[in-house]
Enzyme design. Structure first.
Site, PDB file in Angstrom:
ATOM      1  N   CYS B  99       6.330  15.114  14.205  1.00 19.05           N
ATOM      2  CA  CYS B  99       7.485  14.101  14.925  1.00 19.05           C
ATOM      3  C   CYS B  99       8.158  14.216  16.040  1.00 19.05           C
ATOM      4  CB  CYS B  99       7.959  12.875  13.978  1.00 19.05           C
ATOM      5  SG  CYS B  99       6.653  13.017  12.734  1.00 19.05           S
ATOM      6  N   CYS B 245       2.392  -8.974  -6.250  1.00 14.67           N
ATOM      7  CA  CYS B 245       2.424 -10.242  -6.855  1.00 14.67           C
ATOM      8  C   CYS B 245       1.386 -10.569  -6.508  1.00 14.67           C
ATOM      9  CB  CYS B 245       3.267 -10.302  -5.360  1.00 14.67           C
ATOM     10  SG  CYS B 245       4.846 -10.566  -5.041  1.00 14.67           S
TER      11      CYS B 245
END
Lengths: 109, 284, 138
Positions: B99, B245
């Site tokens: 990176c 969820c």
């Protein structure tokens, strides 16, 4: 055998002679308790860090016997007296025989 | 008549008093490392009709858990962050880059980035999340393999990048080319899923601060993701949480990285526009 | 030594009964305490255990023990399958006889601390920590 075990400590850089300082230590370790079961229902054997010591210039600050109830990535916070300039040596002993060490210097001025 | 009014007033006061013992409304301040002042309460944006005030999930936790975020050393995510930072400089892929090869210092290049994601990417012609952008860089620029969307390498990197925006207010764009995705996310938020027929709003808008069994419901804000969940003992990626969820409503859930979840992430992020980026947070 | 059939059966029954006694877990705790104290009497006072009343998650429960003048402090999670948590032994350069750590609690239980004082006496303290299982948080 635990891999990627990394110690991390927080020690002030300086202190006055005889000062009491707070030390914080952490080490990345799964602390496999020996209670968990794998996908096939077999018990995963215990594999933990079983002892932690902190010494300063060859004198002991704290010596902790550790057992499976200590959380993953064991964390300790404790106090040390700093009589003079020197180095703290932190040592962790793994069930598998490995020993991890971290050294931090401190200047008394 | 005077007595009745007095009783009513007393009743009202009691009700308010009860409401004030709820943790979201107390005045706890979050200051990290003694210096970064965090916004954990802010007026909700006007395009979010269902909320008056947005509260960070931090406000709903008990004081022991709140204390774990006060200091980067105490934060159980500390080790994952270190790994993310190390990963930043690690060469990976056919192009021999890390990176850092393109972005140089993470502190300089990534400041403010997390605060505006998810966002529209013109070249891709789609809304990109932090995770999809990271993988895009890996595959297109580094010639490296994409990381598992909600895996350990990804959350470590997300945490390291999020740290560079910590304290800054979340500010995702909801209009312009991203608007369609935002509308889709809004629709999902209010759709009831599963055998239990629960929508995000049922718990996180209508019942924030109440308990569902022994869980203290928050507003479901995502300014704190990736979050270190004590339950799993590791960082949890935001879409991994969405997946859980919806699975908990006993529905067939969506996959991390799916178009649905990207839209939902944009919408849910906008519900917290103005709250500080708090990642990596500590949650139960 | 040869056992009669009756004696053998009674022994087996006794052994089974012993393992099924509800006190088994407590037996572990008692054994650890006895090992630490050598069977000495245990008093109270001078030892503080700080632990949350309710732990939102049992995996990481912050605790602190403090006993000015102590030589060592043992912490036990009395309701865990293996109750041992830690024994803190304080050396000459300990700035205070106190320490903090994070422990795992399998369920609501009493966390117990026993301190060995400099004069060889022992004190103990214990506190109930409720561990909630959310039930909906995935």
């Amino acid at each position: 055998m635990a891999d990627n075990v990394k110690p991390k400590v927080r020690v002030p850089k300086t202190a006055s002679a005889g000062e009491v300082i707070t030390l914080k230590t952490l080490i990345s370790h799964p602390m496999e308790s020996g209670q968990r079961k794998d996908g096939d229902g077999n018990l995963i054997p215990r594999s933990i860090i079983n002892r932690f010591t902190c010494d300063f210039n060859e004198q002991n600050v704290i010596d902790v016997t550790m057992e499976p109830a200590i959380s993953t990535n064991p964390y300790f916070e404790f106090q040390a007296i700093v009589p003079e300039t020197g180095a703290f040596t932190f040592t962790w002993y793994d069930d598998d025989g490995s020993v991890y060490t971290e050294v931090q210097e401190i200047t008394v001025g | 008549m005077k007595n009745v009014n007095l009783l009513k007033a007393a009743g009202l006061v009691t009700l308010l008093a009860c409401a004030n013992t709820a943790s979201a409304q107390d005045d706890s301040q979050l200051v990290i490392n003694g210096e970064i002042e965090m916004i954990t309460e802010v007026a909700a944006p006007d395009y979010i009709g269902g909320l008056k005030t947005a509260y960070s999930g931090w406000r709903f936790r008990n004081s022991d858990m709140q204390a774990m975020q006060l200091d980067d050393f105490e934060n159980p995510a500390a080790i994952a962050v270190d790994e993310g930072m190390a990963s930043w400089s690690k060469v990976d892929g056919s192009e021999g880059k890390s990176c850092a090869s393109c972005h140089e210092d993470i502190e300089g290049s990534m400041a403010g980035v997390r605060a505006v994601y998810p966002k529209w990417n013109e070249e891709a012609g789609a809304v990109m999340t932090l995770a999809s952008q990271i993988n895009n860089c890996r595959t297109e620029q580094m010639g490296a393999e994409a990381w598992k969307y909600d895996g350990t390498e990804m959350t470590g990197m997300e945490a390291a990048i999020s740290l560079q925006s910590r304290g800054m207010p979340v500010n995702v764009a909801v209009d312009g080319p991203a608007h369609d995705a935002w509308l889709k996310g809004e629709e999902m938020y209010y759709t009831r899923y599963g055998q239990l027929e629960l929508s995000c709003a049922n718990c996180h808008e209508q019942n924030a601060d109440n308990y569902i069994r022994a869980d203290h419901l928050s507003q479901g804000q995502i300014n704190g993701f990736p979050a270190f969940r004590l339950k799993t003992g590791g960082l949890v990626q935001v879409q991994n949480r969405f997946k859980g969820c919806i699975r908990d409503t006993r529905a067939e859930t969506f996959s991390p990285g799916s178009e649905e979840f990207v839209a939902l992430e944009l919408y849910v992020a906008s519900r917290g526009n103005g709250l500080s980026v708090e990642a990596p947070s500590v949650r139960p | 030594m040869k056992f009669t059939r009756r004696e053998t059966m009674l022994m087996a029954l006794g052994a089974t009964a012993a393992t099924m006694l509800p006190g088994r877990a407590m037996a572990d705790v008692d054994a650890k305490v006895a090992e630490f104290t050598g069977g000495a009497e245990i008093g109270e006072g001078g030892l503080t255990l700080t632990a949350p009343e309710i732990a939102e998650n049992g995996n990481t429960v912050p605790i602190e023990v403090s006993a000015p003048g102590a030589v060592s402090i043992m912490v036990l999670a009395t309701g865990n399958p293996t109750p041992g948590a830690a024994v803190f032994n304080f050396g000459p350069l300990a700035g205070a006889q106190s320490a903090s750590t994070r422990i795992r609690l399998a369920k609501t239980q009493n966390v117990m601390a026993v301190a060995k004082m400099a004069d060889g006496s022992f004190v103990q303290v214990s506190q109930e920590v409720k561990v909630t299982i959310g039930g909906c948080g995935g």
